[in-house]
Design a protein around this motif. Structure first.
Motif, PDB file in Angstrom:
ATOM      1  N   VAL A 144      45.511  35.749  26.859  1.00 16.23           N
ATOM      2  CA  VAL A 144      45.022  34.894  27.940  1.00 16.23           C
ATOM      3  C   VAL A 144      45.009  35.728  29.217  1.00 16.23           C
ATOM      4  O   VAL A 144      46.049  36.219  29.662  1.00 16.23           O
ATOM      5  CB  VAL A 144      45.903  33.652  28.109  1.00 16.23           C
ATOM      6  N   GLU A 145      43.844  35.896  29.794  1.00 18.29           N
ATOM      7  CA  GLU A 145      43.705  36.725  30.989  1.00 18.29           C
ATOM      8  C   GLU A 145      43.835  35.858  32.239  1.00 18.29           C
ATOM      9  O   GLU A 145      43.454  34.686  32.243  1.00 18.29           O
ATOM     10  CB  GLU A 145      42.360  37.445  30.963  1.00 18.29           C
ATOM     11  N   SER A 146      44.381  36.448  33.290  1.00 20.53           N
ATOM     12  CA  SER A 146      44.709  35.685  34.499  1.00 20.53           C
ATOM     13  C   SER A 146      43.487  34.998  35.090  1.00 20.53           C
ATOM     14  O   SER A 146      43.599  33.909  35.657  1.00 20.53           O
ATOM     15  CB  SER A 146      45.367  36.597  35.539  1.00 20.53           C
ATOM     16  N   SER A 147      42.322  35.620  34.951  1.00 23.17           N
ATOM     17  CA  SER A 147      41.118  35.034  35.546  1.00 23.17           C
ATOM     18  C   SER A 147      40.721  33.722  34.874  1.00 23.17           C
ATOM     19  O   SER A 147      39.937  32.945  35.432  1.00 23.17           O
ATOM     20  CB  SER A 147      39.948  36.020  35.463  1.00 23.17           C
ATOM     21  N   SER A 148      41.258  33.463  33.684  1.00 23.11           N
ATOM     22  CA  SER A 148      40.891  32.246  32.962  1.00 23.11           C
ATOM     23  C   SER A 148      41.893  31.114  33.163  1.00 23.11           C
ATOM     24  O   SER A 148      41.670  30.000  32.686  1.00 23.11           O
ATOM     25  CB  SER A 148      40.759  32.540  31.461  1.00 23.11           C
ATOM     26  N   VAL A 149      42.993  31.387  33.856  1.00 25.81           N
ATOM     27  CA  VAL A 149      44.028  30.367  34.064  1.00 25.81           C
ATOM     28  C   VAL A 149      43.778  29.675  35.396  1.00 25.81           C
ATOM     29  O   VAL A 149      43.819  30.300  36.455  1.00 25.81           O
ATOM     30  CB  VAL A 149      45.435  30.996  34.044  1.00 25.81           C
ATOM     31  N   MET A 150      43.521  28.383  35.344  1.00 26.06           N
ATOM     32  CA  MET A 150      43.269  27.596  36.543  1.00 26.06           C
ATOM     33  C   MET A 150      44.391  26.561  36.693  1.00 26.06           C
ATOM     34  O   MET A 150      44.607  25.733  35.807  1.00 26.06           O
ATOM     35  CB  MET A 150      41.920  26.882  36.452  1.00 26.06           C
ATOM     36  N   ILE A 151      45.122  26.626  37.819  1.00 22.23           N
ATOM     37  CA  ILE A 151      46.177  25.660  38.103  1.00 22.23           C
ATOM     38  C   ILE A 151      45.758  24.852  39.324  1.00 22.23           C
ATOM     39  O   ILE A 151      45.446  25.414  40.379  1.00 22.23           O
ATOM     40  CB  ILE A 151      47.526  26.355  38.368  1.00 22.23           C
ATOM     41  N   SER A 152      45.719  23.542  39.170  1.00 24.83           N
ATOM     42  CA  SER A 152      45.377  22.659  40.287  1.00 24.83           C
ATOM     43  C   SER A 152      46.470  21.609  40.452  1.00 24.83           C
ATOM     44  O   SER A 152      47.210  21.304  39.511  1.00 24.83           O
ATOM     45  CB  SER A 152      44.017  21.986  40.061  1.00 24.83           C
ATOM     46  N   TRP A 153      46.558  21.054  41.650  1.00 27.18           N
ATOM     47  CA  TRP A 153      47.593  20.076  41.971  1.00 27.18           C
ATOM     48  C   TRP A 153      46.945  18.737  42.312  1.00 27.18           C
ATOM     49  O   TRP A 153      45.908  18.689  42.978  1.00 27.18           O
ATOM     50  CB  TRP A 153      48.433  20.551  43.143  1.00 27.18           C
TER      51      TRP A 153
END
Length: 274
Positions: A144-153
């Protein structure tokens, strides 16, 4: 005087399950006619780059055809493999060469990540006017590459990340395939109570964790009452009451004057000066 080699058919297949972090083997099957004595090469490529070449492939001869087969193994799928096209080209080394191509498009999936939020319990008794940080940690698989990880609040009604009082830190990567983000309050307000959610999206996979900001405590304000130095019988006198509290109070503030247990004046909804 001359013989023509029919163009072969090429079929490329991939397993139905294509999981990030796992290996994947693609299969290329070439169906041609019997009687080919020239060398047959199979070339794998992706994005215009050759990734594997197998020369002089041996055929399996059937009743009416000859089948050439080759495989290409990706040792570990990553999120960047989503939508990647792999091509298998067969080259029959006649003069001129006879070529044909087949392809497959990858459709990878990501295992559900583990999402933890801290503080983990209900947040109780946090002070209005004080800072508060809520941390979100994502644990996922290799590949899993960092560019594909989306964290939202997300938060209670009216919640807005204004980048002044409330900010969200960018997603950062850590050890062992972990990613973090923080929701930061410069100071808490009474209206901040409610449920806060950390939502994680990786390709088509999503997961969330939540925490309840259950109760807030308003610190006891300081009150000072002053009177003029000169207090003359027969003259009027104005007393001043100053109340110092924290930022973030949204409820009504009343000031009540009394003497000897008797209420003299009640000032309702006193305005606040910062």
């Amino acid at each position: 005087e001359s013989l023509t080699v029919p163009t072969p058919t090429v079929s490329v297949t991939a397993p139905n399950t294509q999981t990030v972090g796992q290996s994947l083997t693609l299969e290329c099957n070439v169906t041609s006619v019997r009687g080919i004595t020239s060398g047959v090469d199979i070339v794998w490529s992706s994005g215009g780059t050759v990734v594997q070449r197998t020369n002089d492939t041996t055929a399996t001869v059937l009743d009416n055809s000859a089948v050439y087969a080759d495989t290409y193994t990706i040792s570990q799928l990553s999120t960047s493999d989503e939508g990647r096209v792999y091509q298998c080209e067969v080259v029959i080394n006649t003069s001129p060469p006879v070529m044909a191509t087949g392809s497959v498009t990858l459709d990878v999936t990501v295992p559900n990540p583990t999402v933890t939020i801290s503080p983990s319990g209900p947040i109780q008794g946090a002070m209005v006017g004080s800072p508060q940080v809520i941390n979100c940690t994502v644990s996922t698989v290799s590949g899993v590459e960092s560019s594909s990880v989306m964290i939202s609040w997300m938060g209670p009604g009216g919640f807005t990340i204004d980048n002044t009082r409330i900010t969200a830190s960018p997603t950062t990567s850590g050890d062992n395939n972990t990613y973090t983000s923080s929701l930061q309050f410069t100071y808490l307000m009474e209206g901040d109570m409610g449920t806060y959610m950390c939502n994680v999206t990786i390709l088509d996979t999503s997961e969330l964790a939540l925490v309840e900001l259950e109760s807030l405590t308003v610190p006891t304000p300081t009150v000072s009452v002053t009177a003029p130095n000169t207090q003359t019988v027969g003259q009027s006198l104005t007393l001043e009451c100053s109340v110092t509290s924290v930022r973030g109070i949204t409820g009504r503030v009343d000031i009540v004057w009394s003497s000897g247990g008797t209420e003299l004046e009640r000032m309702m909804g006193v305005s606040v000066s910062s």
